[in-house]
Design a protein around this motif. Sequence first.
Motif, mmCIF file in Angstrom:
data_model
loop_
_atom_site.group_PDB
_atom_site.id
_atom_site.type_symbol
_atom_site.label_atom_id
_atom_site.label_comp_id
_atom_site.label_asym_id
_atom_site.label_seq_id
_atom_site.Cartn_x
_atom_site.Cartn_y
_atom_site.Cartn_z
ATOM 1 N N GLY A 1 0.775 -1.234 0.000
ATOM 2 C CA GLY A 1 0.000 0.000 0.000
ATOM 3 C C GLY A 1 0.802 1.278 0.000
ATOM 4 O O GLY A 1 0.223 2.369 0.073
ATOM 5 N N HIS A 2 2.143 1.204 -0.067
ATOM 6 C CA HIS A 2 2.943 2.424 -0.155
ATOM 7 C C HIS A 2 2.714 3.114 -1.495
ATOM 8 O O HIS A 2 2.525 2.448 -2.519
ATOM 9 N N PHE A 3 2.740 4.447 -1.476
ATOM 10 C CA PHE A 3 2.668 5.178 -2.735
ATOM 11 C C PHE A 3 3.999 5.036 -3.463
ATOM 12 O O PHE A 3 5.049 5.433 -2.961
ATOM 13 N N VAL A 4 3.950 4.462 -4.673
ATOM 14 C CA VAL A 4 5.138 4.316 -5.511
ATOM 15 C C VAL A 4 5.259 5.515 -6.434
ATOM 16 O O VAL A 4 6.347 6.014 -6.702
ATOM 17 N N THR A 5 4.118 5.963 -6.957
ATOM 18 C CA THR A 5 4.047 7.234 -7.669
ATOM 19 C C THR A 5 2.903 8.024 -7.052
ATOM 20 O O THR A 5 1.911 7.443 -6.586
#
Length: 326
Positions: A235-239
């Motif tokens: 769930g981390h923002f990659v973009t």
Amino acid sequence: MPYNNTLLDQNMSFVKKLLQLFTRSIQARLVVFIVAPVLVFFVAVMVVAIARISAATESQLGKQLTIQARNYAAVLDTEFRTIAGLGVINAGLFNRLPRTDESSRRALLQNTLSASSLVHAAGFIPADNNAGSIYLYKKMQNDSTVIQTVEAELDHLKEHDWYQTARRTGQQQWSEPYRSAFPQPMLKVTLVTPVMDSDRFTGVSVIDLDLSRLQQHSALHRLNKREFVITSQQGHFVTHPDPELILEKRLSDQAREMDDPVFTEFTKAMLGGRSGQYRLQRLVPESDAPYRVFFAPIDATGCSFATALPESEVLAFSQAQIRDGA
């Protein structure tokens, strides 16, 4: 006689006035009891018809944008799968090529680096010792890309979770995105493929992707500057449109801040690998404008893709379609 004529004229004038009043009364009653209800009914039918056309147009647009999100995710998924296939090929060849065959191993990695604009580095990390390790990466030099070879030892890479997991499971995997200063500072994700000699683990083939390039990926140019996000397996923002949130925040963190059951439901759906659309009352805590969000999974990596449109734009499109007779 003059008297009688005058009286007759007066009577006729009175009769005419009565007839006029009666006629007006009938007209008024016609308007009140027939014309007005017909007009009210007609207006009601038109309002219902326009509402239905608007709802159908919005629904059709929502379906189109959901399909579009799936298509963007599918393009990225195909590219990631292609890179994963290269990882398998590289692992097989690293197992067969003698570690002393530097030229063949180097040619193999050069082909890997040219396979995709996302690929930043590729190499082989042996399990036993540093003998036979090789690692190539791209570097900008005088406005052109050159390929550099890392001369330093690579044993420190064995400390990563992705190396230890590959050694333990013997399975190919994508790492969670992470920031690394090796060989250059960047946000990246590593594809790790175990190199096996029969059942014996002999090392890993690695392919590093430069995630900053996702934001400029050619497949996403057709979004016409529409904002989008990609989230990792966890769930981390990659973009993200706000670079400060990349890897520093998760979609679930934002859901807690929003304290909105619909946003929470959307988060679970997106991180659960589903595709679809949601109407969100707010996209970020500081905003009060409703948005439509469209999302789809990137199956190869466990990541997810999402793009959003202000509801005002969706409604404007619907109204334009109605005006144009759609």
